[in-house]
Design a protein around this motif. Structure first.
Motif, mmCIF file in Angstrom:
data_model
loop_
_atom_site.group_PDB
_atom_site.id
_atom_site.type_symbol
_atom_site.label_atom_id
_atom_site.label_comp_id
_atom_site.label_asym_id
_atom_site.label_seq_id
_atom_site.Cartn_x
_atom_site.Cartn_y
_atom_site.Cartn_z
ATOM 1 N N VAL A 27 48.397 88.209 -22.497
ATOM 2 C CA VAL A 27 48.421 89.408 -23.325
ATOM 3 C C VAL A 27 47.270 90.158 -22.349
ATOM 4 C CG1 VAL A 27 48.177 90.970 -25.158
ATOM 5 C CG2 VAL A 27 49.323 88.865 -25.429
ATOM 6 N N THR A 28 47.720 91.339 -21.747
ATOM 7 C CA THR A 28 46.791 92.005 -21.085
ATOM 8 C C THR A 28 46.959 93.501 -21.372
ATOM 9 O OG1 THR A 28 46.702 90.518 -19.358
ATOM 10 C CG2 THR A 28 45.329 92.658 -18.839
ATOM 11 N N ASN A 29 45.786 94.220 -21.780
ATOM 12 C CA ASN A 29 45.933 95.683 -22.282
ATOM 13 C C ASN A 29 46.933 95.838 -23.353
ATOM 14 O OD1 ASN A 29 43.853 96.354 -20.579
ATOM 15 N ND2 ASN A 29 45.333 96.855 -18.942
ATOM 16 N N GLY A 30 47.035 94.914 -24.299
ATOM 17 C CA GLY A 30 48.123 94.863 -25.334
ATOM 18 C C GLY A 30 49.454 94.816 -24.763
ATOM 19 N N LYS A 31 49.764 94.380 -23.731
ATOM 20 C CA LYS A 31 50.975 94.165 -22.999
ATOM 21 C C LYS A 31 51.423 92.637 -22.924
ATOM 22 C CE LYS A 31 51.594 98.378 -20.474
ATOM 23 N NZ LYS A 31 51.878 98.850 -19.244
ATOM 24 N N ARG A 32 52.382 91.966 -23.270
ATOM 25 C CA ARG A 32 52.701 90.553 -22.982
ATOM 26 C C ARG A 32 53.000 90.602 -21.790
ATOM 27 N NH1 ARG A 32 54.441 86.171 -21.749
ATOM 28 N NH2 ARG A 32 55.660 84.790 -23.568
ATOM 29 N N ILE A 33 52.501 89.890 -20.993
ATOM 30 C CA ILE A 33 52.779 89.459 -19.400
ATOM 31 C C ILE A 33 54.041 88.567 -19.265
ATOM 32 C CG2 ILE A 33 52.084 88.733 -17.153
ATOM 33 C CD1 ILE A 33 49.321 89.484 -18.143
ATOM 34 N N ILE A 34 55.024 88.942 -18.749
ATOM 35 C CA ILE A 34 56.082 87.967 -18.343
ATOM 36 C C ILE A 34 56.166 87.301 -16.919
ATOM 37 C CG2 ILE A 34 58.828 88.128 -18.548
ATOM 38 C CD1 ILE A 34 57.532 88.730 -21.144
ATOM 39 N N ARG A 35 55.917 86.228 -16.864
ATOM 40 C CA ARG A 35 56.039 85.729 -15.445
ATOM 41 C C ARG A 35 57.123 85.184 -15.104
ATOM 42 N NH1 ARG A 35 51.008 84.366 -17.575
ATOM 43 N NH2 ARG A 35 49.093 85.619 -16.736
ATOM 44 N N ILE A 36 57.585 85.190 -13.852
ATOM 45 C CA ILE A 36 58.753 85.104 -13.407
ATOM 46 C C ILE A 36 58.817 84.151 -11.916
ATOM 47 C CG2 ILE A 36 61.347 85.449 -12.802
ATOM 48 C CD1 ILE A 36 61.070 88.005 -14.223
ATOM 49 N N SER A 37 58.956 82.821 -11.754
ATOM 50 C CA SER A 37 58.885 82.310 -10.310
ATOM 51 C C SER A 37 60.085 82.090 -9.893
ATOM 52 C CB SER A 37 58.005 81.031 -10.648
ATOM 53 O OG SER A 37 58.208 80.199 -9.544
ATOM 54 N N HIS A 38 60.169 82.422 -8.610
ATOM 55 C CA HIS A 38 61.090 81.801 -7.517
ATOM 56 C C HIS A 38 60.707 81.417 -6.115
ATOM 57 C CE1 HIS A 38 61.856 85.498 -4.865
ATOM 58 N NE2 HIS A 38 61.258 86.285 -5.981
ATOM 59 N N SER A 39 61.756 80.865 -5.301
ATOM 60 C CA SER A 39 61.207 80.272 -4.247
ATOM 61 C C SER A 39 61.673 81.124 -2.892
ATOM 62 C CB SER A 39 62.189 79.135 -3.848
ATOM 63 O OG SER A 39 62.485 78.471 -5.081
ATOM 64 N N GLN A 40 62.061 82.408 -3.290
ATOM 65 C CA GLN A 40 62.512 83.113 -2.007
ATOM 66 C C GLN A 40 61.576 84.153 -1.635
ATOM 67 O OE1 GLN A 40 65.100 81.665 -0.494
ATOM 68 N NE2 GLN A 40 66.373 80.863 -1.982
ATOM 69 N N SER A 41 61.829 84.950 -0.550
ATOM 70 C CA SER A 41 61.076 85.941 -0.095
ATOM 71 C C SER A 41 60.993 87.139 -0.649
ATOM 72 C CB SER A 41 60.867 86.109 1.399
ATOM 73 O OG SER A 41 62.387 86.814 1.733
ATOM 74 N N GLN A 42 60.433 88.111 -0.546
ATOM 75 C CA GLN A 42 60.398 89.282 -1.277
ATOM 76 C C GLN A 42 61.590 90.207 -0.876
ATOM 77 O OE1 GLN A 42 56.407 89.577 -0.658
ATOM 78 N NE2 GLN A 42 56.081 91.001 -2.452
ATOM 79 N N SER A 43 62.221 89.734 0.174
ATOM 80 C CA SER A 43 63.569 90.855 0.857
ATOM 81 C C SER A 43 64.908 89.972 0.451
ATOM 82 C CB SER A 43 63.427 90.718 2.318
ATOM 83 O OG SER A 43 63.524 89.526 2.994
ATOM 84 N N HIS A 44 64.624 88.741 -0.175
ATOM 85 C CA HIS A 44 66.039 87.956 -0.684
ATOM 86 C C HIS A 44 66.386 88.504 -1.832
ATOM 87 C CE1 HIS A 44 68.083 84.283 -2.123
ATOM 88 N NE2 HIS A 44 68.056 83.978 -0.991
ATOM 89 N N PRO A 45 67.999 88.351 -1.762
ATOM 90 C CA PRO A 45 68.575 89.128 -2.994
ATOM 91 C C PRO A 45 68.107 88.750 -4.136
ATOM 92 C CG PRO A 45 70.165 88.288 -1.295
ATOM 93 C CD PRO A 45 68.922 88.087 -0.811
ATOM 94 N N ASP A 46 67.599 87.443 -4.316
ATOM 95 C CA ASP A 46 67.073 86.983 -5.770
ATOM 96 C C ASP A 46 65.911 87.937 -6.103
ATOM 97 O OD1 ASP A 46 68.875 84.906 -5.730
ATOM 98 O OD2 ASP A 46 67.535 83.267 -5.722
ATOM 99 N N HIS A 47 65.089 88.251 -5.236
ATOM 100 C CA HIS A 47 63.989 88.892 -5.487
ATOM 101 C C HIS A 47 64.514 90.468 -6.012
ATOM 102 C CE1 HIS A 47 59.422 89.676 -5.537
ATOM 103 N NE2 HIS A 47 59.949 90.761 -5.018
ATOM 104 N N LEU A 48 65.338 91.015 -5.058
ATOM 105 C CA LEU A 48 65.754 92.603 -5.464
ATOM 106 C C LEU A 48 66.435 92.335 -6.568
ATOM 107 C CD1 LEU A 48 66.965 93.453 -2.025
ATOM 108 C CD2 LEU A 48 64.561 93.587 -2.645
ATOM 109 N N GLY A 49 67.277 91.300 -7.236
ATOM 110 C CA GLY A 49 67.672 91.062 -8.487
ATOM 111 C C GLY A 49 66.485 91.292 -9.531
ATOM 112 N N LEU A 50 65.526 90.508 -9.223
ATOM 113 C CA LEU A 50 64.739 90.247 -10.256
ATOM 114 C C LEU A 50 63.836 91.479 -10.396
ATOM 115 C CD1 LEU A 50 63.215 86.703 -9.348
ATOM 116 C CD2 LEU A 50 64.531 87.510 -11.735
ATOM 117 N N LEU A 51 63.542 92.416 -9.185
ATOM 118 C CA LEU A 51 62.951 93.511 -9.295
ATOM 119 C C LEU A 51 63.528 94.520 -10.329
ATOM 120 C CD1 LEU A 51 61.700 94.374 -5.708
ATOM 121 C CD2 LEU A 51 60.276 94.069 -7.636
ATOM 122 N N ALA A 52 64.942 94.335 -10.056
ATOM 123 C CA ALA A 52 66.025 95.133 -11.101
ATOM 124 C C ALA A 52 65.605 95.051 -12.578
ATOM 125 C CB ALA A 52 67.459 95.266 -10.510
ATOM 126 N N PHE A 53 65.547 93.584 -12.715
ATOM 127 C CA PHE A 53 65.244 92.902 -14.138
ATOM 128 C C PHE A 53 63.927 93.761 -14.596
ATOM 129 C CE2 PHE A 53 63.103 89.805 -16.768
ATOM 130 C CZ PHE A 53 64.222 89.342 -17.578
#
Ligand code: GCU
Length: 339
Positions: A27-53
Motif C-alpha cells: 500500500v502506497t499513498n493509500g492505494k493498494r499496489i497490484i503487481r503483475i509479472s510477465h515474460s514478454q517485452s513492452q511491445s508484445h500483445p500480452d503487455h498491451l493487453g495488460l496495459l488495457a487491464f
C-alpha cells in the motif's frame, strides 16, 4: 521509463531482501499496489493487453488501486512468477499452460500435441466458459486461479538448420517449456528435449547449447530468436494459451463491485491482446523474412504420426483429461462441419 525502473529496482530489493520476512509494502499513498509479472517485452500483445487491464481498473478505481506491470521476466522466469502469485507476494502473472502443469495436471490437456484441428476450434474451446472455468479454478487450493486467457498462437519448430521432416530432428537438442509432457513429446519427435525458461533460449541457441526451440512467430522477432535461428517450420504441434493468473486470497477479498471491475478488466485485456495478436503475427512474419528467416511449410502428417501416441498415453494416465478431451473433439467436429 525511469519511473518504471525505479519501481522495479525498489521491488527487486524488496523481494530479494525481505520476501517472507517483513513482506513487501503493498500500500502506497493509500492505494493498494497490484503487481503483475510477465515474460514478454513492452511491445508484445500480452503487455498491451495488460496495459488495457491497468487502464480499465485505474480509470474506475484509481483512488484505490495502482496497477504496476513488470515485463521481461523482471520478477523472475515464469515458474518463479507463478510461485510469487501463489504466495501472494505479487497479485497476477501471465503463465503459459505448459508451466502450469506442475500445479495441476489438468493443464496437460493443452500440451497434448495436435489437440485442436484448427485455430477456430482452439478459439471456440477457449471461449467455452463452461468448459474452461473448471480448468481455470483447478489451482484454487494451490493459491491461484486463472482469470482470463491470452492468445499465444501455434507452436512450431525453429532451428539453426532446416527441419523439413521429423528425420531432421534426429540428434537435435530442442528447448521445451519446463513440463514433463513437453519433454516426452520431444522424445517422441525424435529430438532431445532441453527444458529451460523462455528468457534463456536466445543465448542457448547462440552459444550452440541447443539447436532450436518451438514457439509462435513472435519468438523470432519480439524475442529476437530469428537472429540466431534461421529456419521456421510450420509443423503446428500445439496451440498453448497464456493465462492471466491471480492470487486467490486477493481475488476473493475484493468487494463484489471491485471484483466485477477486475473481471471486466481481464476481459478487456483479452480483447486488446487478441486484436494485437492478429496484427503482430502478420508483421512478425514480414520482419522475420527481412532478418533472413526461411519459413518452411512441411507435410504435417509425418510429424503428427510421431506424437499422436502421446494423446492416448496422457488420457490413460490422467483421468481428469478424458471429459475435456471428448468435449474438445466435439468442438473440433462442429467446426469442421461448419466449413
Ligand atoms: C510463448 C508464451 C510465453 C511462454 C513462452 C515459452 O511465448 O507466450 O508465455 O513463456 O512461449 O515457451 O516459455
Amino acid at each position: 521509463m525511469f519511473k518504471h525502473m525505479k519501481k522495479t529496482i525498489a521491488f527487486l530489493l524488496c523481494t530479494t531482501v525481505a520476501f517472507g520476512l517483513i513482506g513487501c509494502k503493498s500500500v502506497t499513498n493509500g492505494k493498494r499496489i497490484i503487481r503483475i509479472s510477465h515474460s514478454q517485452s513492452q511491445s508484445h500483445p500480452d503487455h498491451l493487453g495488460l496495459l488495457a487491464f491497468e487502464k480499465y481498473v485505474e480509470s474506475r478505481l484509481g483512488d484505490k488501486y495502482d496497477v504496476q506491470i513488470f515485463p521481461n521476466e523482471l520478477l523472475g522466469p515464469s515458474v518463479k512468477a507463478i510461485e510469487l502469485v501463489q504466495t501472494g507476494a505479487i497479485d497476477f502473472a501471465v503463465a503459459s499452460t505448459g508451466n502450469l502443469e506442475s500445479f495441476d495436471k489438468v493443464y496437460q490437456i493443452f500440451s497434448m500435441p495436435y489437440l485442436f484441428d484448427s485455430v477456430d476450434s482452439y478459439h471456440k474451446v477457449m471461449e467455452d466458459n463452461k468448459l474452461i472455468s473448471g480448468i481455470f479454478k483447478s489451482t484454487s487450493a494451490a493459491g491461484f486461479e486463472a482469470v482470463t486467457w491470452l492468445d499465444a498462437g501455434t507452436r512450431n519448430f525453429y532451428a539453426t538448420t532446416p527441419i523439413r521432416t521429423p528425420a531432421d530432428l534426429k540428434g537435435k537438442k530442442i528447448r521445451v517449456q519446463q513440463s514433463a509432457t513437453n519433454v516426452r513429446m520431444m522424445k517422441l519427435f525424435g529430438a532431445a528435449a532441453a527444458p529451460m525458461s523462455f528468457g534463456e533460449v536466445y543465448t542457448a541457441i547462440q552459444s550452440g547449447v541447443i539447436n532450436g526451440g518451438e514457439n509462435n512467430e513472435l519468438a523470432l522477432t519480439n524475442n529476437k530468436h530469428g537472429e540466431v535461428a534461421k529456419y521456421y517450420t510450420y509443423n503446428q504441434h500445439q496451440m498453448v494459451p497464456d493465462l492471466l493468473i491471480g492470487n486467490v486470497k486477493f481475488l476473493n477479498g475484493l468487494s463484489p463491485e471491485d471484483r466485477k471491475i477486475f473481471d471486466d478488466a481481464a476481459k478487456e485485456c483479452t480483447r486488446v491482446e487478441r486484436s494485437q495478436w492478429d496484427v503482430q503475427i502478420v508483421e512478425a512474419i514480414k520482419q522475420a523474412k527481412t532478418m533472413g528467416v526461411e519459413f518452411i511449410h512441411p507435410d504435417i502428417e509425418p510429424f503428427k504420426q510421431k506424437v499422436l501416441p502421446l494423446q492416448k498415453e496422457l488420457l490413460s494416465k490422467n483421468e481428469k483429461l478424458q471429459p475435456i478431451y471428448d468435449k474438445i473433439q466435439e468442438i473440433n467436429k462442429q467446426m469442421k462441419e461448419k466449413k
